[in-house]
Design a protein around this motif. Structure first.
Motif, PDB file in Angstrom:
ATOM      1  N   GLY A  71     -11.710   0.013 -18.560  1.00  0.00           N
ATOM      2  CA  GLY A  71     -12.797   0.979 -18.680  1.00  0.00           C
ATOM      3  C   GLY A  71     -14.081   0.454 -18.065  1.00  0.00           C
ATOM      4  N   GLU A  72     -14.097  -0.832 -17.743  1.00  0.00           N
ATOM      5  CA  GLU A  72     -15.291  -1.406 -17.112  1.00  0.00           C
ATOM      6  C   GLU A  72     -14.902  -1.891 -15.722  1.00  0.00           C
ATOM      7  N   ASP A  73     -15.813  -1.787 -14.800  1.00  0.00           N
ATOM      8  CA  ASP A  73     -15.545  -2.327 -13.472  1.00  0.00           C
ATOM      9  C   ASP A  73     -15.884  -3.809 -13.480  1.00  0.00           C
ATOM     10  N   TYR A  74     -15.095  -4.578 -14.199  1.00  0.00           N
ATOM     11  CA  TYR A  74     -15.440  -5.997 -14.335  1.00  0.00           C
ATOM     12  C   TYR A  74     -15.172  -6.768 -13.055  1.00  0.00           C
ATOM     13  N   ASN A  75     -14.266  -6.263 -12.236  1.00  0.00           N
ATOM     14  CA  ASN A  75     -14.019  -6.947 -10.968  1.00  0.00           C
ATOM     15  C   ASN A  75     -13.601  -5.896  -9.946  1.00  0.00           C
ATOM     16  N   ASN A  76     -14.527  -5.504  -9.105  1.00  0.00           N
ATOM     17  CA  ASN A  76     -14.284  -4.411  -8.181  1.00  0.00           C
ATOM     18  C   ASN A  76     -13.117  -4.661  -7.248  1.00  0.00           C
ATOM     19  N   HIS A  77     -12.972  -5.912  -6.828  1.00  0.00           N
ATOM     20  CA  HIS A  77     -11.921  -6.221  -5.863  1.00  0.00           C
ATOM     21  C   HIS A  77     -10.544  -6.028  -6.504  1.00  0.00           C
ATOM     22  N   ILE A  78     -10.370  -6.571  -7.694  1.00  0.00           N
ATOM     23  CA  ILE A  78      -9.071  -6.461  -8.379  1.00  0.00           C
ATOM     24  C   ILE A  78      -8.810  -5.000  -8.752  1.00  0.00           C
ATOM     25  N   ASP A  79      -9.850  -4.326  -9.227  1.00  0.00           N
ATOM     26  CA  ASP A  79      -9.718  -2.921  -9.602  1.00  0.00           C
ATOM     27  C   ASP A  79      -9.278  -2.090  -8.383  1.00  0.00           C
ATOM     28  N   HIS A  80      -9.892  -2.372  -7.250  1.00  0.00           N
ATOM     29  CA  HIS A  80      -9.549  -1.649  -6.017  1.00  0.00           C
ATOM     30  C   HIS A  80      -8.076  -1.897  -5.649  1.00  0.00           C
ATOM     31  N   LEU A  81      -7.668  -3.171  -5.732  1.00  0.00           N
ATOM     32  CA  LEU A  81      -6.281  -3.496  -5.378  1.00  0.00           C
ATOM     33  C   LEU A  81      -5.295  -2.773  -6.289  1.00  0.00           C
ATOM     34  N   LEU A  82      -5.556  -2.814  -7.604  1.00  0.00           N
ATOM     35  CA  LEU A  82      -4.612  -2.222  -8.551  1.00  0.00           C
ATOM     36  C   LEU A  82      -4.546  -0.706  -8.410  1.00  0.00           C
ATOM     37  N   LYS A  83      -5.684  -0.106  -8.062  1.00  0.00           N
ATOM     38  CA  LYS A  83      -5.701   1.357  -7.903  1.00  0.00           C
ATOM     39  C   LYS A  83      -5.013   1.797  -6.623  1.00  0.00           C
ATOM     40  N   ASN A  84      -4.973   0.912  -5.637  1.00  0.00           N
ATOM     41  CA  ASN A  84      -4.465   1.309  -4.323  1.00  0.00           C
ATOM     42  C   ASN A  84      -3.155   0.647  -3.920  1.00  0.00           C
ATOM     43  N   CYS A  85      -2.775  -0.371  -4.641  1.00  0.00           N
ATOM     44  CA  CYS A  85      -1.593  -1.134  -4.228  1.00  0.00           C
ATOM     45  C   CYS A  85      -0.652  -1.338  -5.403  1.00  0.00           C
ATOM     46  N   TYR A 105       0.875  -1.180   0.000  1.00  0.00           N
ATOM     47  CA  TYR A 105       0.000   0.000   0.000  1.00  0.00           C
ATOM     48  C   TYR A 105       0.912   1.230   0.000  1.00  0.00           C
ATOM     49  N   LYS A 106       0.297   2.407  -0.203  1.00  0.00           N
ATOM     50  CA  LYS A 106       1.045   3.653  -0.131  1.00  0.00           C
ATOM     51  C   LYS A 106       1.779   3.676   1.212  1.00  0.00           C
ATOM     52  N   GLY A 107       3.048   3.956   1.222  1.00  0.00           N
ATOM     53  CA  GLY A 107       3.795   3.990   2.487  1.00  0.00           C
ATOM     54  C   GLY A 107       4.469   2.669   2.829  1.00  0.00           C
ATOM     55  N   SER A 108       4.112   1.583   2.126  1.00  0.00           N
ATOM     56  CA  SER A 108       4.803   0.304   2.391  1.00  0.00           C
ATOM     57  C   SER A 108       6.224   0.349   1.832  1.00  0.00           C
TER      58      SER A 108
END
Ligand SMILES: O=C(O)CCC(=O)C(=O)O
Ligand SMILES: [Fe+2]
Length: 167
Positions: free
Chosen positions: A132-146, A52-55
């Motif tokens: 461009g599509e939120d095909y998998n929210n969990h993976i999308d969240h991880l890639l955007k934040n980690c 994550y940010k700061g790791s």
């Protein structure tokens, strides 16, 4: 995935392992085939590092594998990182690289046993993983934040069939 690395003892064991997905095994064979002209590479342990940010990951060498000559293949996804690579000792000069999503790093030959570290996660300036599509929210969240790093090693030496079983 594959042989689990025990972070306390720094030992891989035959009792603690699971499968490495075939797609990842094949991808690593393909990469080592291009770089090393070696199509026999077996990704037998793959560490997944989530930052994550700061790791940060402090300076270390990877030397727990009985096979210390086959390369480490490192695949990075999501956020970017500053990666430091030095030499065989902590006194050697370091070089800083910016690693972005989709980058593949092969630590072979001299660099296989060199000190390295990840001192900083840097926000990605684009999102090449996004369809461009939120095909998998969990993976999308991880890639955007980690930053996710898959770190593959060939654990066994050529001709070695398994690790010793502890009694
Ligand atoms: O995250 C990275 O790029 C490096 C990870 C690493 O050095 C390791 O798993 O041993
Ligand atoms: Fe490492």
């Amino acid at each position: 995935m594959g042989y689990h690395h025990n972070w306390d003892t720094k030992v891989y064991s035959e009792e603690e392992k699971d499968e490495v997905p075939n797609e990842l095994v094949d991808l690593c064979k393909f990469i080592s085939g291009i770089i090393e002209n070696d199509w026999h590479y077996e990704a037998q342990a793959v560490i997944i590092n989530y930052y994550y940010k700061g790791s940060t990951l402090s300076g270390h060498t990877d030397h727990s594998e009985p096979n210390k000559t086959s390369p480490i293949i490192s695949l990075s996804l999501g956020q970017s990182a500053v990666f430091l690579i030095g030499g065989r000792t902590l006194e050697d000069e370091t070089t800083a690289l910016l690693i972005r999503s989709g980058d593949i790093m092969v630590m072979s030959e001299e660099s296989r046993l060199c000190y390295h570290a990840v001192p900083r996660i840097v926000p990605a300036d684009d999102s090449p993983w996004s369809s461009g599509e939120d095909y998998n929210n969990h993976i999308d969240h991880l890639l955007k934040n980690c930053r996710i790093n898959l770190n593959a090693r060939q654990v066994l030496q050529l001709g070695q069939e398994s690790l010793a079983i502890k009694k």
